[in-house]
Every structure is written in C-alpha cells, then in structure tokens.
Design a protein around this motif. Structure first.
Motif, PDB file in Angstrom:
ATOM      1  N   TYR A  47       0.966  -1.574   0.367  1.00  0.00           N
ATOM      2  CA  TYR A  47      -0.280   0.325  -0.109  1.00  0.00           C
ATOM      3  C   TYR A  47       0.874   1.039   0.097  1.00  0.00           C
ATOM      4  CZ  TYR A  47      -3.440   3.978   2.010  1.00  0.00           C
ATOM      5  OH  TYR A  47      -3.278   4.863   1.435  1.00  0.00           O
ATOM      6  N   GLN A  48       1.950   1.132   0.860  1.00  0.00           N
ATOM      7  CA  GLN A  48       2.578   2.279   0.640  1.00  0.00           C
ATOM      8  C   GLN A  48       3.701   2.412  -0.209  1.00  0.00           C
ATOM      9  OE1 GLN A  48       3.069   3.810   4.099  1.00  0.00           O
ATOM     10  NE2 GLN A  48       5.204   5.325   3.553  1.00  0.00           N
ATOM     11  N   LYS A  49       3.742   1.569  -1.128  1.00  0.00           N
ATOM     12  CA  LYS A  49       4.406   1.982  -2.990  1.00  0.00           C
ATOM     13  C   LYS A  49       3.146   2.151  -3.692  1.00  0.00           C
ATOM     14  CE  LYS A  49       7.327  -1.484  -4.070  1.00  0.00           C
ATOM     15  NZ  LYS A  49       7.607  -2.753  -4.988  1.00  0.00           N
ATOM     16  N   GLN A  50       2.348   2.167  -3.320  1.00  0.00           N
ATOM     17  CA  GLN A  50       0.909   2.297  -4.312  1.00  0.00           C
ATOM     18  C   GLN A  50       0.817   4.187  -4.286  1.00  0.00           C
ATOM     19  OE1 GLN A  50      -2.596   0.046  -3.787  1.00  0.00           O
ATOM     20  NE2 GLN A  50      -1.336  -1.932  -5.036  1.00  0.00           N
ATOM     21  N   MET A  51       0.584   4.476  -2.955  1.00  0.00           N
ATOM     22  CA  MET A  51       0.465   5.629  -2.980  1.00  0.00           C
ATOM     23  C   MET A  51       1.450   5.992  -3.109  1.00  0.00           C
ATOM     24  SD  MET A  51      -2.409   5.909  -1.273  1.00  0.00           S
ATOM     25  CE  MET A  51      -2.227   7.192  -0.736  1.00  0.00           C
ATOM     26  N   ALA A  52       2.861   6.418  -2.824  1.00  0.00           N
ATOM     27  CA  ALA A  52       3.939   6.464  -3.114  1.00  0.00           C
ATOM     28  C   ALA A  52       4.253   6.921  -5.139  1.00  0.00           C
ATOM     29  CB  ALA A  52       5.541   6.456  -2.727  1.00  0.00           C
ATOM     30  N   ALA A  53       3.908   6.187  -5.476  1.00  0.00           N
ATOM     31  CA  ALA A  53       3.145   5.803  -6.878  1.00  0.00           C
ATOM     32  C   ALA A  53       2.063   6.339  -7.295  1.00  0.00           C
ATOM     33  CB  ALA A  53       2.774   4.479  -7.981  1.00  0.00           C
ATOM     34  N   GLU A  54       0.820   6.392  -6.467  1.00  0.00           N
ATOM     35  CA  GLU A  54      -0.481   7.400  -7.457  1.00  0.00           C
ATOM     36  C   GLU A  54       0.085   8.790  -6.894  1.00  0.00           C
ATOM     37  OE1 GLU A  54      -3.417   6.021  -5.395  1.00  0.00           O
ATOM     38  OE2 GLU A  54      -3.445   4.193  -6.008  1.00  0.00           O
ATOM     39  N   ASN A  55       0.612   9.534  -5.744  1.00  0.00           N
ATOM     40  CA  ASN A  55       1.312  11.032  -4.865  1.00  0.00           C
ATOM     41  C   ASN A  55       1.655  11.363  -6.297  1.00  0.00           C
ATOM     42  OD1 ASN A  55      -0.571  11.222  -3.043  1.00  0.00           O
ATOM     43  ND2 ASN A  55       1.293  10.334  -1.694  1.00  0.00           N
ATOM     44  N   ALA A  56       2.928  10.419  -7.000  1.00  0.00           N
ATOM     45  CA  ALA A  56       4.278  11.185  -7.397  1.00  0.00           C
ATOM     46  C   ALA A  56       3.191  11.159  -8.837  1.00  0.00           C
ATOM     47  CB  ALA A  56       5.643   9.593  -7.864  1.00  0.00           C
ATOM     48  N   LYS A  57       2.947  10.396  -9.663  1.00  0.00           N
ATOM     49  CA  LYS A  57       2.047  10.767 -10.664  1.00  0.00           C
ATOM     50  C   LYS A  57       1.088  12.128 -10.748  1.00  0.00           C
ATOM     51  CE  LYS A  57      -1.088   8.824 -13.823  1.00  0.00           C
ATOM     52  NZ  LYS A  57      -2.248   7.857 -13.609  1.00  0.00           N
ATOM     53  N   ALA A  58       0.138  12.107  -9.168  1.00  0.00           N
ATOM     54  CA  ALA A  58      -0.180  13.119  -9.345  1.00  0.00           C
ATOM     55  C   ALA A  58       1.100  14.409  -9.103  1.00  0.00           C
ATOM     56  CB  ALA A  58      -0.802  13.393  -7.995  1.00  0.00           C
ATOM     57  N   ILE A  59       1.831  14.384  -8.810  1.00  0.00           N
ATOM     58  CA  ILE A  59       2.713  15.408  -8.655  1.00  0.00           C
ATOM     59  C   ILE A  59       2.994  16.106 -10.547  1.00  0.00           C
ATOM     60  CG2 ILE A  59       5.308  16.417  -7.942  1.00  0.00           C
ATOM     61  CD1 ILE A  59       5.124  14.505  -5.710  1.00  0.00           C
ATOM     62  N   GLU A  60       3.422  14.961 -11.354  1.00  0.00           N
ATOM     63  CA  GLU A  60       3.543  15.215 -12.380  1.00  0.00           C
ATOM     64  C   GLU A  60       3.108  15.575 -13.692  1.00  0.00           C
ATOM     65  OE1 GLU A  60       6.260  12.209 -13.926  1.00  0.00           O
ATOM     66  OE2 GLU A  60       6.891  11.764 -12.520  1.00  0.00           O
ATOM     67  N   GLU A  61       0.928  15.603 -13.061  1.00  0.00           N
ATOM     68  CA  GLU A  61       0.139  15.887 -13.649  1.00  0.00           C
ATOM     69  C   GLU A  61      -0.180  17.052 -13.280  1.00  0.00           C
ATOM     70  OE1 GLU A  61      -2.914  12.732 -12.021  1.00  0.00           O
ATOM     71  OE2 GLU A  61      -1.807  11.530 -13.991  1.00  0.00           O
ATOM     72  N   GLN A  62       0.366  17.080 -11.792  1.00  0.00           N
ATOM     73  CA  GLN A  62      -0.234  19.188 -11.286  1.00  0.00           C
ATOM     74  C   GLN A  62       1.122  19.647 -12.392  1.00  0.00           C
ATOM     75  OE1 GLN A  62       0.186  19.207  -7.778  1.00  0.00           O
ATOM     76  NE2 GLN A  62      -0.350  21.479  -7.610  1.00  0.00           N
ATOM     77  N   ALA A  63       2.515  19.661 -12.688  1.00  0.00           N
ATOM     78  CA  ALA A  63       3.493  20.345 -13.070  1.00  0.00           C
ATOM     79  C   ALA A  63       3.021  20.055 -14.803  1.00  0.00           C
ATOM     80  CB  ALA A  63       4.643  19.236 -13.213  1.00  0.00           C
ATOM     81  N   GLN A  64       2.697  18.637 -15.406  1.00  0.00           N
ATOM     82  CA  GLN A  64       1.971  19.176 -16.822  1.00  0.00           C
ATOM     83  C   GLN A  64       1.068  20.587 -16.839  1.00  0.00           C
ATOM     84  OE1 GLN A  64       2.838  17.917 -19.200  1.00  0.00           O
ATOM     85  NE2 GLN A  64       4.545  16.291 -18.571  1.00  0.00           N
ATOM     86  N   ALA A  65       0.007  20.289 -15.929  1.00  0.00           N
ATOM     87  CA  ALA A  65      -1.209  21.516 -15.984  1.00  0.00           C
ATOM     88  C   ALA A  65      -0.156  22.404 -15.444  1.00  0.00           C
ATOM     89  CB  ALA A  65      -2.292  20.840 -14.727  1.00  0.00           C
ATOM     90  N   GLU A  66       0.150  22.449 -14.401  1.00  0.00           N
ATOM     91  CA  GLU A  66       0.953  23.966 -15.011  1.00  0.00           C
ATOM     92  C   GLU A  66       1.189  24.566 -15.528  1.00  0.00           C
ATOM     93  OE1 GLU A  66       4.241  26.096 -11.235  1.00  0.00           O
ATOM     94  OE2 GLU A  66       3.092  24.148 -11.029  1.00  0.00           O
TER      95      GLU A  66
END
Length: 219
Positions: A47-66
């Motif tokens: 679960y810890q790995k999955q959450m880290a992967a999802e958070n990392a993906k969210a950071i990059e998606e937010q950066a793409q939007a920015e």
C-alpha cells in the motif's frame, strides 16, 4: 504404598505432558499471530508503494497542467507582442518584433522546464521514499515471521524433549514401582509359606503327641 507411588508417577507424567502440549499450543498461537502480522505488514508495504506511486503521478500531472498554463500565457504574450509590433508598423516576422517573440519562447521553455524538472525530482524522491519505506516494512515483516517460526520450533523441540524425558522418567518410576511390588509379593509369599509350614508342624505334632504338643514343645 507402591500402588500410590505408581499412581503419583502416572499423574506427574500426565501433568508434564499436558503442560508441554499447552506450551506448544501457546507457541503455535503466537506463530499464527506473527504470520498474520507479517502478512499485514507486507500489505502495508505494498500500500505504501502504491500511495507513493499515485502521489508521484499526481505531482507530475499537476506539473504538466502548470506547464500548459505557462505555455498558454506565453502564447498570449506573443500575441500581444505581435499586435503591438503590427500597430507600430513593424514586420512581426523579423527584426526586433521577432526577437521579442523568440525571447518569450525561451522564457516559456525555461519556466516549463523548471516546473517539470522540479516535479520530476519530487516524484522520484517520493517513489524512492515509498520504496525505502516498503523495504523497511517488509524487513520488519520478515523478522516478525522468522521470530514466530523460531519460537514455534523451539517450543516444539522443548515439548518433544519434555514428553521424552517424562516418558523416560515415568518408565524408570514404573520399573522401580514394579520392583517394589515384586519384593512385596515375595515377602507376602514367604510369610504365607512360613505360616503354612507352622500350621503343618502344629497339625503333625498334635496328631502324634496330642493337642497342644507343638506349642508346648513336647515333640
């Protein structure tokens, strides 16, 4: 008395074996609990790995939007630059007007690169931290499971030793009791023989010398 000793030995054996079995059951329950804890920890690690992967993906998606907002802002700036250059009678595709637009493109690319680069660093750090945390949790889980197995193995060995030792001790006590019984039986048999011999001599003496001769010592 020997019978009481035998009963006591049997009771002691039963109690020792029951105690050993209870200890084994306790260790088995503890091993089950350790196994469940190990499974739970491993699920937590995943679960810890999955959450880290999802958070990392969210950071990059937010950066793409920015980054997209920066590009749009750059396009609006260039549109304004072209409009002003045209209003001033300048050729927007050459000279100073074109240089200003190119400079805007460079600034946009720089800002986009900074945003995406920082996001990539943050996402990578998050993935690394998630992997590290998961590895530590898995290591803890393995230690818990291994400790549970070792405790169960030790309890099993101890139980087997207790049962074997109790059985051996019980066998010795049984032999000792049997020997006492044999001795008592022999003593009883001897006393019976002595009594029988005494009655036989009395009967013979009384028949020959008269009643009471054997006890009076006449014969």
């Amino acid at each position: 008395m020997p019978a009481a000793v035998a009963v006591a030995a049997i009771v002691s054996t039963v109690v020792s074996v029951a105690s050993a079995y209870m200890q084994y059951q306790a260790a088995e329950s503890a091993e089950d609990a350790a196994h469940n804890a190990e499974v739970e920890r491993r699920q937590q690690a995943e679960y810890q790995k999955q959450m880290a992967a999802e958070n990392a993906k969210a950071i990059e998606e937010q950066a793409q939007a920015e980054a997209e907002q920066i590009r749009l802002a750059g396009d609006r700036t260039k549109k304004t630059q072209r409009a002003l250059a045209a209003k001033a009678g300048m050729n927007i595709n050459e000279g100073t007007a074109l240089d200003l637009q190119n400079e805007t493109d460079l600034l946009v690319q720089k800002d986009v690169g900074t945003v995406l680069g920082n996001a990539k660093k943050k996402s990578n750090m998050m993935l690394m931290q998630g992997t590290s945390d998961a590895m530590q949790i898995n290591a803890d889980a393995s230690a818990i499971g291994e400790q549970g197995k070792q405790n169960l193995n030790a309890a099993t060995a101890q139980s087997l030793f207790t049962v074997a030792n109790t059985a051996a001790s019980g066998y010795k006590d049984y032999n000792k009791t049997q020997n006492l019984l044999d001795v008592n039986k022999a003593q009883v048999a001897n006393e019976s023989n002595y009594r029988q011999m005494g009655r036989t001599n009395t009967e013979r003496s009384d028949a020959y010398y008269g009643e009471g001769a054997y006890s009076s010592g006449k014969w």
